[in-house]
Design a protein around this motif. Structure first.
Motif, PDB file in Angstrom:
ATOM      1  N   ARG A 214       0.990  -1.078  -0.104  1.00 17.95           N
ATOM      2  CA  ARG A 214       0.110  -0.038  -0.049  1.00 17.95           C
ATOM      3  C   ARG A 214       0.950   1.264  -0.065  1.00 17.95           C
ATOM      4  O   ARG A 214       1.795   1.492   0.897  1.00 17.95           O
ATOM      5  CB  ARG A 214      -0.815  -0.060   0.993  1.00 17.95           C
ATOM      6  N   LEU A 215       0.727   2.222  -1.008  1.00 18.24           N
ATOM      7  CA  LEU A 215       1.477   3.440  -1.084  1.00 18.24           C
ATOM      8  C   LEU A 215       0.701   4.521  -0.351  1.00 18.24           C
ATOM      9  O   LEU A 215      -0.756   4.415  -0.418  1.00 18.24           O
ATOM     10  CB  LEU A 215       1.652   3.790  -2.631  1.00 18.24           C
ATOM     11  N   SER A 216       1.454   5.521  -0.081  1.00 19.82           N
ATOM     12  CA  SER A 216       0.894   6.460   0.931  1.00 19.82           C
ATOM     13  C   SER A 216       0.749   7.935   0.011  1.00 19.82           C
ATOM     14  O   SER A 216       1.543   8.060  -0.685  1.00 19.82           O
ATOM     15  CB  SER A 216       1.190   6.735   2.175  1.00 19.82           C
ATOM     16  N   PRO A 217      -0.352   8.916   0.330  1.00 19.43           N
ATOM     17  CA  PRO A 217      -0.031  10.100  -0.286  1.00 19.43           C
ATOM     18  C   PRO A 217       1.150  10.842   0.113  1.00 19.43           C
ATOM     19  O   PRO A 217       1.957  10.638   1.050  1.00 19.43           O
ATOM     20  CB  PRO A 217      -1.373  10.807   0.473  1.00 19.43           C
ATOM     21  N   LEU A 218       1.602  11.501  -0.964  1.00 16.31           N
ATOM     22  CA  LEU A 218       2.996  12.245  -0.876  1.00 16.31           C
ATOM     23  C   LEU A 218       2.989  13.402   0.196  1.00 16.31           C
ATOM     24  O   LEU A 218       1.639  14.126   0.258  1.00 16.31           O
ATOM     25  CB  LEU A 218       3.527  12.622  -1.924  1.00 16.31           C
ATOM     26  N   SER A 219       3.777  13.838   0.872  1.00 23.76           N
ATOM     27  CA  SER A 219       3.754  14.879   1.718  1.00 23.76           C
ATOM     28  C   SER A 219       4.255  16.323   0.509  1.00 23.76           C
ATOM     29  O   SER A 219       4.625  15.723  -0.641  1.00 23.76           O
ATOM     30  CB  SER A 219       5.070  14.737   2.644  1.00 23.76           C
ATOM     31  N   PRO A 220       3.853  17.463   1.379  1.00 23.39           N
ATOM     32  CA  PRO A 220       4.131  18.414   0.181  1.00 23.39           C
ATOM     33  C   PRO A 220       5.534  18.702  -0.352  1.00 23.39           C
ATOM     34  O   PRO A 220       5.812  18.980  -1.385  1.00 23.39           O
ATOM     35  CB  PRO A 220       3.813  19.798   1.207  1.00 23.39           C
ATOM     36  N   ALA A 221       6.441  18.154   0.770  1.00 24.40           N
ATOM     37  CA  ALA A 221       8.012  18.326   0.086  1.00 24.40           C
ATOM     38  C   ALA A 221       8.108  17.238  -1.273  1.00 24.40           C
ATOM     39  O   ALA A 221       8.675  17.670  -2.244  1.00 24.40           O
ATOM     40  CB  ALA A 221       8.961  17.845   1.251  1.00 24.40           C
ATOM     41  N   ASN A 222       7.718  16.074  -0.851  1.00 21.69           N
ATOM     42  CA  ASN A 222       7.748  14.830  -1.644  1.00 21.69           C
ATOM     43  C   ASN A 222       6.886  15.323  -3.055  1.00 21.69           C
ATOM     44  O   ASN A 222       7.286  14.906  -4.111  1.00 21.69           O
ATOM     45  CB  ASN A 222       7.296  13.626  -1.280  1.00 21.69           C
ATOM     46  N   MET A 223       5.882  15.919  -2.896  1.00 18.01           N
ATOM     47  CA  MET A 223       4.957  16.290  -3.943  1.00 18.01           C
ATOM     48  C   MET A 223       5.664  17.395  -5.010  1.00 18.01           C
ATOM     49  O   MET A 223       5.804  17.076  -6.074  1.00 18.01           O
ATOM     50  CB  MET A 223       3.666  17.046  -3.479  1.00 18.01           C
ATOM     51  N   GLN A 238       1.736  28.097  -5.465  1.00 18.17           N
ATOM     52  CA  GLN A 238       1.003  27.071  -5.771  1.00 18.17           C
ATOM     53  C   GLN A 238       0.971  25.613  -4.993  1.00 18.17           C
ATOM     54  O   GLN A 238       0.238  24.881  -4.958  1.00 18.17           O
ATOM     55  CB  GLN A 238       0.578  26.699  -7.107  1.00 18.17           C
ATOM     56  N   GLN A 239       2.126  25.475  -4.443  1.00 16.89           N
ATOM     57  CA  GLN A 239       2.699  24.094  -3.859  1.00 16.89           C
ATOM     58  C   GLN A 239       1.677  23.655  -2.785  1.00 16.89           C
ATOM     59  O   GLN A 239       1.255  22.612  -2.672  1.00 16.89           O
ATOM     60  CB  GLN A 239       4.216  24.116  -3.302  1.00 16.89           C
ATOM     61  N   GLU A 240       1.647  24.689  -1.985  1.00 14.05           N
ATOM     62  CA  GLU A 240       0.612  24.385  -0.851  1.00 14.05           C
ATOM     63  C   GLU A 240      -0.964  24.123  -1.202  1.00 14.05           C
ATOM     64  O   GLU A 240      -1.223  23.137  -0.704  1.00 14.05           O
ATOM     65  CB  GLU A 240       0.538  25.507   0.403  1.00 14.05           C
ATOM     66  N   GLY A 241      -1.341  24.739  -1.989  1.00 16.73           N
ATOM     67  CA  GLY A 241      -2.905  24.504  -2.550  1.00 16.73           C
ATOM     68  C   GLY A 241      -3.009  23.042  -3.237  1.00 16.73           C
ATOM     69  O   GLY A 241      -3.794  22.365  -3.003  1.00 16.73           O
ATOM     70  N   LEU A 242      -1.826  22.944  -4.176  1.00 17.49           N
ATOM     71  CA  LEU A 242      -2.010  21.711  -4.805  1.00 17.49           C
ATOM     72  C   LEU A 242      -1.577  20.574  -4.078  1.00 17.49           C
ATOM     73  O   LEU A 242      -2.391  19.421  -3.991  1.00 17.49           O
ATOM     74  CB  LEU A 242      -0.598  21.641  -5.948  1.00 17.49           C
ATOM     75  N   ALA A 243      -0.750  20.709  -2.965  1.00 18.79           N
ATOM     76  CA  ALA A 243      -0.797  19.462  -1.841  1.00 18.79           C
ATOM     77  C   ALA A 243      -1.973  19.398  -1.457  1.00 18.79           C
ATOM     78  O   ALA A 243      -2.408  18.012  -1.262  1.00 18.79           O
ATOM     79  CB  ALA A 243       0.269  19.668  -1.093  1.00 18.79           C
ATOM     80  N   ALA A 244      -2.763  20.387  -0.926  1.00 18.60           N
ATOM     81  CA  ALA A 244      -3.948  20.265  -0.057  1.00 18.60           C
ATOM     82  C   ALA A 244      -4.958  19.522  -1.032  1.00 18.60           C
ATOM     83  O   ALA A 244      -5.847  18.847  -0.503  1.00 18.60           O
ATOM     84  CB  ALA A 244      -4.255  21.626   0.392  1.00 18.60           C
ATOM     85  N   LEU A 245      -5.368  20.058  -2.101  1.00 17.12           N
ATOM     86  CA  LEU A 245      -6.468  19.656  -2.913  1.00 17.12           C
ATOM     87  C   LEU A 245      -6.178  18.538  -3.623  1.00 17.12           C
ATOM     88  O   LEU A 245      -7.054  17.647  -4.023  1.00 17.12           O
ATOM     89  CB  LEU A 245      -6.762  20.636  -3.822  1.00 17.12           C
ATOM     90  N   SER A 246      -4.931  18.089  -4.095  1.00 16.14           N
ATOM     91  CA  SER A 246      -4.608  16.702  -4.579  1.00 16.14           C
ATOM     92  C   SER A 246      -4.488  15.487  -3.861  1.00 16.14           C
ATOM     93  O   SER A 246      -4.581  14.348  -4.223  1.00 16.14           O
ATOM     94  CB  SER A 246      -3.298  16.913  -5.425  1.00 16.14           C
ATOM     95  N   GLY A 247      -4.667  15.690  -2.513  1.00 16.84           N
ATOM     96  CA  GLY A 247      -4.683  14.624  -1.556  1.00 16.84           C
ATOM     97  C   GLY A 247      -3.479  13.986  -1.673  1.00 16.84           C
ATOM     98  O   GLY A 247      -3.217  12.513  -1.223  1.00 16.84           O
ATOM     99  N   GLY A 248      -2.082  14.551  -1.877  1.00 18.94           N
ATOM    100  CA  GLY A 248      -0.860  13.840  -1.890  1.00 18.94           C
ATOM    101  C   GLY A 248      -0.640  13.004  -3.302  1.00 18.94           C
ATOM    102  O   GLY A 248       0.349  12.283  -3.279  1.00 18.94           O
TER     103      GLY A 248
END
Length: 386
Positions: A214-223, A238-248
């Protein structure tokens, strides 16, 4: 160089195909689990790669395929002087390796990839539609039967073999039953990698014959690192918004970028910013913008963003607004006002579940998209009004 010039059903537009991805980011635990099985001599014949869409399941599958086909079997006890060979500590294989180059070109005899084929009922129609990017809605038994000659090769003829099924949860019933028979009697030195976004859709008997990674959602840094590796341009801030809305999910982040998802979400938050007051003309404009011919992808995205908005609002209220991030659209003040506590948050969670069912039903019976979106926004307003 890409293996094919025509569209592929397992490729996200605007991002490289998983076989072209240089390294897997943010999934060290899954990689370590596979390597532990390999190094201990307990390599299972079938692996189910699960987790949210777009977090790297297919990339892991292609990484495992390269690794297995480029790494000696390990059957020998030692080298020239009987010393034990060193155990691999990474799946990484140099992309200039002969196996990696053959896989990139689609010519490695040890790898077979199963995915949705072209739509149509005849071979000529399927071939034409495959070139045009018109894919069948599921993986059919004809695709699974392509495995028969591949799996019939003896170990001496074919050596180690790897099968990637992407995505296994897209198989229809006949295809699933055909694959199950192959899993029940796996050939020697064959590893099957089943990518599954929704493993619950698979037959229980298929799941029981696979070991799950099972793979996990990515952290903002890994994203951010994954988007940089994919050469996906991200605007400053945009990084923060992308990480939040994409679910990692990198795949979902790319879709948000391609379709202007952050701008759509910001407009949604702006529209609902004065709840329970609502600018009806602005709501209608948003609904009509995604209801035009050719805007189906944006319609689906807006529906997903509405669901995300409601889920984030409910979570923010339940957790004391720790989830509300300005970078996701300036929603913090709105959430604090309309979901001030856990009791109110529960009401928003119930609405999210109810609206999700209404939207799915509306899409299934082809309701007017503009009317469906407007009705959804009005239901949100009514809930805010109490």
């Amino acid at each position: 160089m890409s293996v094919t010039e025509h569209p592929e059903p397992d490729k996200v537009e605007g991002a490289p195909h998983p076989r072209e991805t240089k390294r897997l980011i943010g999934q060290d635990a899954a990689e370590a689990a596979f390597l532990d099985a390999f190094n201990s001599g307990r390599l299972h014949h079938a692996w189910l790669l699960t987790g949210p869409r777009g977090v790297g399941k297919a990339t892991l599958g292609w990484s495992i395929a390269r690794f297995l086909l480029a790494t000696p079997d390990g059957d020998d006890d030692g080298g020239l002087f009987g010393d034990a060979p060193s155990k691999p500590i990474s799946l990484k294989i140099d992309l200039e390796h002969l196996v990696a180059r053959r896989i990139m070109a689609g010519s490695d005899p040890g790898l077979k990839v199963i995915r949705r084929g072209g739509a149509g009922s005849t071979d000529s129609d399927r071939e034409k539609n495959l070139r045009d990017g018109k894919f069948s809605k599921d993986i059919r038994i004809s695709e699974i039967r392509e495995l028969t000659p591949f799996l019939s090769l003896s170990a001496t003829e074919g050596g180690r073999r790897v099968v990637i099924v992407d995505a296994a949860d897209e198989m229809n019933v006949q295809a699933a039953n055909a694959l199950l028979k192959m899993l029940e009697e796996p050939p020697a030195k064959t590893t099957m990698l089943l990518v599954a976004h929704q493993p619950s859709r698979l037959l229980p008997t298929i799941r029981s014959r696979c070991r799950e990674l099972r793979l996990s959602p990515l952290s903002p840094a890994n994203m951010a690192a994954a988007l940089e590796q994919a050469d996906v341009a991200v605007e400053p801030g945009q990084q923060e918004g992308l990480a939040a809305l994409s679910g990692g999910s990198v795949g979902e982040a790319v879709r948000l970028i391609n379709l202007g998802g952050l701008e759509i979400y910001a407009e949604l938050v702006g529209l609902l910013g004065d709840l329970p007051k609502l600018d009806r003309s602005r709501a209608l404009k948003l609904a009509e913008a995604v209801a035009t011919r050719g805007a189906e992808e944006k319609l689906d995205l807006l529906i997903a963003l509405i669901e995300i908005f409601l889920a984030r609002m409910a979570r923010a209220g339940a957790l004391g607004h720790a989830e509300a991030q300005e970078g996701a659209g300036g929603e913090a003040a709105l959430f604090a006002r309309v979901a001030p506590n856990a009791q109110v948050a529960r009401r928003w969670a119930e609405l999210a579940e109810k609206l999700g069912g209404r939207i799915r039903h509306g899409r299934a019976v082809n309701l007017d998209p503009a009317a469906l979106i407007l009705d959804t926004i009005l239901k949100i307003r009514d809930t805010a009004a109490g």
